[in-house]
Design a protein around this motif. Structure first.
Motif, PDB file in Angstrom:
ATOM      1  N   MET A   1       0.850  -1.183   0.000  1.00  0.00           N
ATOM      2  CA  MET A   1       0.000   0.000   0.000  1.00  0.00           C
ATOM      3  C   MET A   1       0.887   1.234   0.000  1.00  0.00           C
ATOM      4  SD  MET A   1      -2.985   1.059   2.690  1.00  0.00           S
ATOM      5  CE  MET A   1      -2.020   1.446   4.104  1.00  0.00           C
ATOM      6  N   PHE A   2       0.868   1.995  -1.079  1.00  0.00           N
ATOM      7  CA  PHE A   2       1.638   3.234  -1.238  1.00  0.00           C
ATOM      8  C   PHE A   2       3.128   3.006  -1.054  1.00  0.00           C
ATOM      9  CE2 PHE A   2      -2.507   4.688   0.530  1.00  0.00           C
ATOM     10  CZ  PHE A   2      -2.990   5.280  -0.607  1.00  0.00           C
ATOM     11  N   GLY A   3       3.602   1.794  -1.233  1.00  0.00           N
ATOM     12  CA  GLY A   3       5.022   1.500  -1.097  1.00  0.00           C
ATOM     13  C   GLY A   3       5.477   1.451   0.352  1.00  0.00           C
ATOM     14  N   LEU A   4       4.551   1.301   1.287  1.00  0.00           N
ATOM     15  CA  LEU A   4       4.916   1.246   2.704  1.00  0.00           C
ATOM     16  C   LEU A   4       4.908  -0.192   3.181  1.00  0.00           C
ATOM     17  CD1 LEU A   4       2.721   4.173   4.097  1.00  0.00           C
ATOM     18  CD2 LEU A   4       5.142   4.223   3.565  1.00  0.00           C
ATOM     19  N   GLY A   5       5.869  -0.519   4.017  1.00  0.00           N
ATOM     20  CA  GLY A   5       5.906  -1.842   4.624  1.00  0.00           C
ATOM     21  C   GLY A   5       5.187  -1.826   5.954  1.00  0.00           C
ATOM     22  N   TRP A   6       5.149  -2.986   6.614  1.00  0.00           N
ATOM     23  CA  TRP A   6       4.453  -3.081   7.889  1.00  0.00           C
ATOM     24  C   TRP A   6       5.127  -2.249   8.971  1.00  0.00           C
ATOM     25  CZ3 TRP A   6      -0.270  -4.566   7.896  1.00  0.00           C
ATOM     26  CH2 TRP A   6      -0.716  -5.449   6.927  1.00  0.00           C
ATOM     27  N   MET A   7       6.414  -2.127   8.917  1.00  0.00           N
ATOM     28  CA  MET A   7       7.116  -1.326   9.931  1.00  0.00           C
ATOM     29  C   MET A   7       6.761   0.154   9.796  1.00  0.00           C
ATOM     30  SD  MET A   7       8.826  -3.363  11.858  1.00  0.00           S
ATOM     31  CE  MET A   7      10.026  -2.332  12.644  1.00  0.00           C
ATOM     32  N   GLU A   8       6.696   0.658   8.576  1.00  0.00           N
ATOM     33  CA  GLU A   8       6.355   2.065   8.371  1.00  0.00           C
ATOM     34  C   GLU A   8       4.920   2.351   8.774  1.00  0.00           C
ATOM     35  OE1 GLU A   8       7.752   0.229   5.928  1.00  0.00           O
ATOM     36  OE2 GLU A   8       9.709   1.140   5.583  1.00  0.00           O
ATOM     37  N   ILE A   9       4.003   1.422   8.451  1.00  0.00           N
ATOM     38  CA  ILE A   9       2.597   1.606   8.832  1.00  0.00           C
ATOM     39  C   ILE A   9       2.462   1.590  10.353  1.00  0.00           C
ATOM     40  CG2 ILE A   9       0.306   0.554   8.744  1.00  0.00           C
ATOM     41  CD1 ILE A   9       0.998  -0.386   5.896  1.00  0.00           C
ATOM     42  N   GLY A  10       3.161   0.681  11.005  1.00  0.00           N
ATOM     43  CA  GLY A  10       3.136   0.634  12.475  1.00  0.00           C
ATOM     44  C   GLY A  10       3.678   1.904  13.085  1.00  0.00           C
ATOM     45  N   ALA A  11       4.767   2.434  12.525  1.00  0.00           N
ATOM     46  CA  ALA A  11       5.331   3.684  13.038  1.00  0.00           C
ATOM     47  C   ALA A  11       4.354   4.839  12.849  1.00  0.00           C
ATOM     48  CB  ALA A  11       6.652   3.980  12.333  1.00  0.00           C
ATOM     49  N   LEU A  12       3.646   4.881  11.723  1.00  0.00           N
ATOM     50  CA  LEU A  12       2.658   5.941  11.506  1.00  0.00           C
ATOM     51  C   LEU A  12       1.501   5.838  12.496  1.00  0.00           C
ATOM     52  CD1 LEU A  12       2.496   6.080   7.603  1.00  0.00           C
ATOM     53  CD2 LEU A  12       3.452   7.795   9.145  1.00  0.00           C
ATOM     54  N   ILE A  13       1.078   4.629  12.813  1.00  0.00           N
ATOM     55  CA  ILE A  13       0.003   4.448  13.788  1.00  0.00           C
ATOM     56  C   ILE A  13       0.448   4.914  15.170  1.00  0.00           C
ATOM     57  CG2 ILE A  13      -1.380   2.696  14.999  1.00  0.00           C
ATOM     58  CD1 ILE A  13      -1.525   1.185  12.326  1.00  0.00           C
ATOM     59  N   VAL A  14       1.660   4.568  15.570  1.00  0.00           N
ATOM     60  CA  VAL A  14       2.177   5.000  16.873  1.00  0.00           C
ATOM     61  C   VAL A  14       2.283   6.520  16.924  1.00  0.00           C
ATOM     62  CG1 VAL A  14       4.221   4.950  18.366  1.00  0.00           C
ATOM     63  CG2 VAL A  14       3.356   2.837  17.364  1.00  0.00           C
ATOM     64  N   ILE A  15       2.783   7.145  15.865  1.00  0.00           N
ATOM     65  CA  ILE A  15       2.889   8.611  15.828  1.00  0.00           C
ATOM     66  C   ILE A  15       1.505   9.246  15.894  1.00  0.00           C
ATOM     67  CG2 ILE A  15       3.544  10.566  14.375  1.00  0.00           C
ATOM     68  CD1 ILE A  15       5.930   8.854  13.424  1.00  0.00           C
ATOM     69  N   ALA A  16       0.538   8.673  15.166  1.00  0.00           N
ATOM     70  CA  ALA A  16      -0.826   9.206  15.200  1.00  0.00           C
ATOM     71  C   ALA A  16      -1.422   9.083  16.595  1.00  0.00           C
ATOM     72  CB  ALA A  16      -1.698   8.472  14.184  1.00  0.00           C
ATOM     73  N   LEU A  17      -1.161   7.976  17.278  1.00  0.00           N
ATOM     74  CA  LEU A  17      -1.651   7.823  18.649  1.00  0.00           C
ATOM     75  C   LEU A  17      -1.034   8.861  19.581  1.00  0.00           C
ATOM     76  CD1 LEU A  17      -1.782   3.942  19.131  1.00  0.00           C
ATOM     77  CD2 LEU A  17      -3.686   5.542  19.293  1.00  0.00           C
ATOM     78  N   LEU A  18       0.250   9.125  19.402  1.00  0.00           N
ATOM     79  CA  LEU A  18       0.909  10.113  20.251  1.00  0.00           C
ATOM     80  C   LEU A  18       0.414  11.534  19.968  1.00  0.00           C
ATOM     81  CD1 LEU A  18       4.583   8.779  20.221  1.00  0.00           C
ATOM     82  CD2 LEU A  18       2.926   8.658  22.093  1.00  0.00           C
ATOM     83  N   VAL A  19       0.180  11.861  18.709  1.00  0.00           N
ATOM     84  CA  VAL A  19      -0.232  13.222  18.350  1.00  0.00           C
ATOM     85  C   VAL A  19      -1.695  13.468  18.712  1.00  0.00           C
ATOM     86  CG1 VAL A  19      -0.608  14.781  16.391  1.00  0.00           C
ATOM     87  CG2 VAL A  19       1.505  13.469  16.545  1.00  0.00           C
ATOM     88  N   PHE A  20      -2.590  12.548  18.335  1.00  0.00           N
ATOM     89  CA  PHE A  20      -4.020  12.784  18.513  1.00  0.00           C
ATOM     90  C   PHE A  20      -4.581  12.152  19.779  1.00  0.00           C
ATOM     91  CE2 PHE A  20      -3.429  12.906  13.856  1.00  0.00           C
ATOM     92  CZ  PHE A  20      -3.748  14.230  13.664  1.00  0.00           C
ATOM     93  N   GLY A  21      -3.918  11.175  20.327  1.00  0.00           N
ATOM     94  CA  GLY A  21      -4.438  10.482  21.503  1.00  0.00           C
ATOM     95  C   GLY A  21      -5.410   9.401  21.097  1.00  0.00           C
ATOM     96  N   PRO A  22      -5.609   8.409  21.971  1.00  0.00           N
ATOM     97  CA  PRO A  22      -6.476   7.286  21.620  1.00  0.00           C
ATOM     98  C   PRO A  22      -7.962   7.678  21.537  1.00  0.00           C
ATOM     99  CG  PRO A  22      -5.633   7.029  23.852  1.00  0.00           C
ATOM    100  CD  PRO A  22      -4.961   8.222  23.259  1.00  0.00           C
TER     101      PRO A  22
END
Length: 121
Positions: A1-22
């Motif tokens: 998906m968009f040239g992203l691997g599972w590690m990059e997607i996981g990192a984006l999810i963690v960053i989104a959780l930190l920025v926006f909160g759960p």
């Protein structure tokens, strides 16, 4: 998906959780999905409006052809790809006359020089 691997997607999810909160993350994801659907709908409507406004002789116009890579592939390489990927030509079947009456072959003897064409080189 968009040239992203599972590690990059996981990192984006963690960053989104930190920025926006759960608590706000589902709301932000919903808004992002809705915005993406609206942008896709607007692009499709613009493409259909463009096709509706074109004269009949340009009915097969595709905006993707304006991309230089697609233009070159369609107009320069399309015939080559068709020749390459097309059905192979069928060879004519060998008949009995081909087997019994072979064509004479001119063979060079030992030490003979083959004919030379100065215009061919």
């Amino acid at each position: 998906m968009f040239g992203l691997g599972w590690m990059e997607i996981g990192a984006l999810i963690v960053i989104a959780l930190l920025v926006f909160g759960p608590d706000k993350l589902p709301q932000v994801a919903s808004q992002a999905g809705e915005t993406l659907r609206n942008l896709r709908r607007m692009a499709n409507n613009a493409r259909e409006d463009l096709r509706a406004g074109l004269p009949p002789e340009l009915s097969n116009f595709d905006p993707a052809d304006l991309n230089p890579r697609n233009f070159v592939r369609k107009h320069l390489l399309d015939d080559v790809e068709k020749d390459w990927n097309g059905k192979p030509r069928e060879l004519e079947p060998a008949t009995a006359t081909h087997l019994t009456d072979p064509q004479p072959v001119d063979e060079l003897g030992y030490g003979e020089i083959p004919p030379y064409d100065s215009e061919a080189t």
